[in-house]
Design a protein around this motif. Sequence first.
Motif, PDB file in Angstrom:
ATOM      1  N   GLU A  76       0.841  -1.195   0.000  1.00  0.00           N
ATOM      2  CA  GLU A  76       0.000   0.000   0.000  1.00  0.00           C
ATOM      3  C   GLU A  76       0.875   1.243   0.000  1.00  0.00           C
ATOM      4  O   GLU A  76       1.904   1.283   0.663  1.00  0.00           O
ATOM      5  CB  GLU A  76      -0.902   0.007   1.228  1.00  0.00           C
ATOM      6  N   LEU A  77       0.452   2.259  -0.738  1.00  0.00           N
ATOM      7  CA  LEU A  77       1.122   3.549  -0.757  1.00  0.00           C
ATOM      8  C   LEU A  77       0.192   4.560  -0.087  1.00  0.00           C
ATOM      9  O   LEU A  77      -0.976   4.692  -0.477  1.00  0.00           O
ATOM     10  CB  LEU A  77       1.431   3.987  -2.187  1.00  0.00           C
ATOM     11  N   MET A 119       1.576  -4.444 -10.948  1.00  0.00           N
ATOM     12  CA  MET A 119       0.702  -3.361 -11.394  1.00  0.00           C
ATOM     13  C   MET A 119       0.483  -2.378 -10.246  1.00  0.00           C
ATOM     14  O   MET A 119       0.503  -2.766  -9.081  1.00  0.00           O
ATOM     15  CB  MET A 119      -0.645  -3.937 -11.837  1.00  0.00           C
ATOM     16  N   LEU A 120       0.251  -1.121 -10.590  1.00  0.00           N
ATOM     17  CA  LEU A 120      -0.058  -0.079  -9.617  1.00  0.00           C
ATOM     18  C   LEU A 120      -1.495   0.367  -9.837  1.00  0.00           C
ATOM     19  O   LEU A 120      -1.858   0.804 -10.931  1.00  0.00           O
ATOM     20  CB  LEU A 120       0.873   1.126  -9.775  1.00  0.00           C
ATOM     21  N   ILE A 140      -4.386   2.998  -8.761  1.00  0.00           N
ATOM     22  CA  ILE A 140      -4.624   4.287  -8.132  1.00  0.00           C
ATOM     23  C   ILE A 140      -6.121   4.544  -8.189  1.00  0.00           C
ATOM     24  O   ILE A 140      -6.704   4.623  -9.276  1.00  0.00           O
ATOM     25  CB  ILE A 140      -3.862   5.418  -8.860  1.00  0.00           C
ATOM     26  N   ASP A 141      -6.749   4.633  -7.025  1.00  0.00           N
ATOM     27  CA  ASP A 141      -8.186   4.887  -6.955  1.00  0.00           C
ATOM     28  C   ASP A 141      -8.450   6.385  -6.828  1.00  0.00           C
ATOM     29  O   ASP A 141      -7.608   7.137  -6.340  1.00  0.00           O
ATOM     30  CB  ASP A 141      -8.808   4.150  -5.765  1.00  0.00           C
ATOM     31  N   ALA A 142      -9.640   6.797  -7.248  1.00  0.00           N
ATOM     32  CA  ALA A 142     -10.038   8.196  -7.132  1.00  0.00           C
ATOM     33  C   ALA A 142     -10.135   8.601  -5.660  1.00  0.00           C
ATOM     34  O   ALA A 142     -10.464   7.787  -4.808  1.00  0.00           O
ATOM     35  CB  ALA A 142     -11.389   8.394  -7.814  1.00  0.00           C
ATOM     36  N   ARG A 143      -9.857   9.854  -5.394  1.00  0.00           N
ATOM     37  CA  ARG A 143     -10.014  10.373  -4.034  1.00  0.00           C
ATOM     38  C   ARG A 143     -11.478  10.417  -3.661  1.00  0.00           C
ATOM     39  O   ARG A 143     -12.343  10.610  -4.524  1.00  0.00           O
ATOM     40  CB  ARG A 143      -9.416  11.774  -3.934  1.00  0.00           C
ATOM     41  N   GLN A 166      -3.912   9.035   4.057  1.00  0.00           N
ATOM     42  CA  GLN A 166      -4.863   8.223   3.304  1.00  0.00           C
ATOM     43  C   GLN A 166      -4.149   7.360   2.270  1.00  0.00           C
ATOM     44  O   GLN A 166      -3.093   7.723   1.766  1.00  0.00           O
ATOM     45  CB  GLN A 166      -5.923   9.096   2.635  1.00  0.00           C
ATOM     46  N   GLN A 167      -4.740   6.213   1.996  1.00  0.00           N
ATOM     47  CA  GLN A 167      -4.168   5.314   1.004  1.00  0.00           C
ATOM     48  C   GLN A 167      -4.401   5.922  -0.375  1.00  0.00           C
ATOM     49  O   GLN A 167      -5.512   6.305  -0.720  1.00  0.00           O
ATOM     50  CB  GLN A 167      -4.821   3.939   1.079  1.00  0.00           C
ATOM     51  N   ILE A 168      -3.325   6.037  -1.157  1.00  0.00           N
ATOM     52  CA  ILE A 168      -3.444   6.642  -2.480  1.00  0.00           C
ATOM     53  C   ILE A 168      -3.352   5.612  -3.596  1.00  0.00           C
ATOM     54  O   ILE A 168      -3.795   5.880  -4.717  1.00  0.00           O
ATOM     55  CB  ILE A 168      -2.396   7.755  -2.696  1.00  0.00           C
ATOM     56  N   ALA A 169      -2.770   4.451  -3.301  1.00  0.00           N
ATOM     57  CA  ALA A 169      -2.615   3.427  -4.332  1.00  0.00           C
ATOM     58  C   ALA A 169      -2.154   2.132  -3.677  1.00  0.00           C
ATOM     59  O   ALA A 169      -1.799   2.116  -2.497  1.00  0.00           O
ATOM     60  CB  ALA A 169      -1.585   3.869  -5.369  1.00  0.00           C
TER      61      ALA A 169
END
Length: 73
Positions: free
Chosen positions: A20-21, A41-42, A44-47, A26-29
């Motif tokens: 987790e990044l 793979m990376l 990245i979810d929407a905020r 908050q988790q960003i990706a």
Amino acid sequence: MHEIKVITISAEEAEHGVAELWAGGQQIAYTVYDPDSSELMLRIDARRDGEPLVVGVRDLAEALAEVDRILAV
């Protein structure tokens, strides 16, 4: 800019390429290993608030290098 922290929850998740990044509390990706392409793979979810996610390129590169080191991909 916020420092990006890399977190692995467990050895089992790390085996599946999951790291987790996090930035600014908050988790960003997160990363995940794709067995079909044999590639990490990376995702990245929407905020939640709908605002764009902005991170420093250097911070992201350093975080991804840390993912690579931790997961030994």
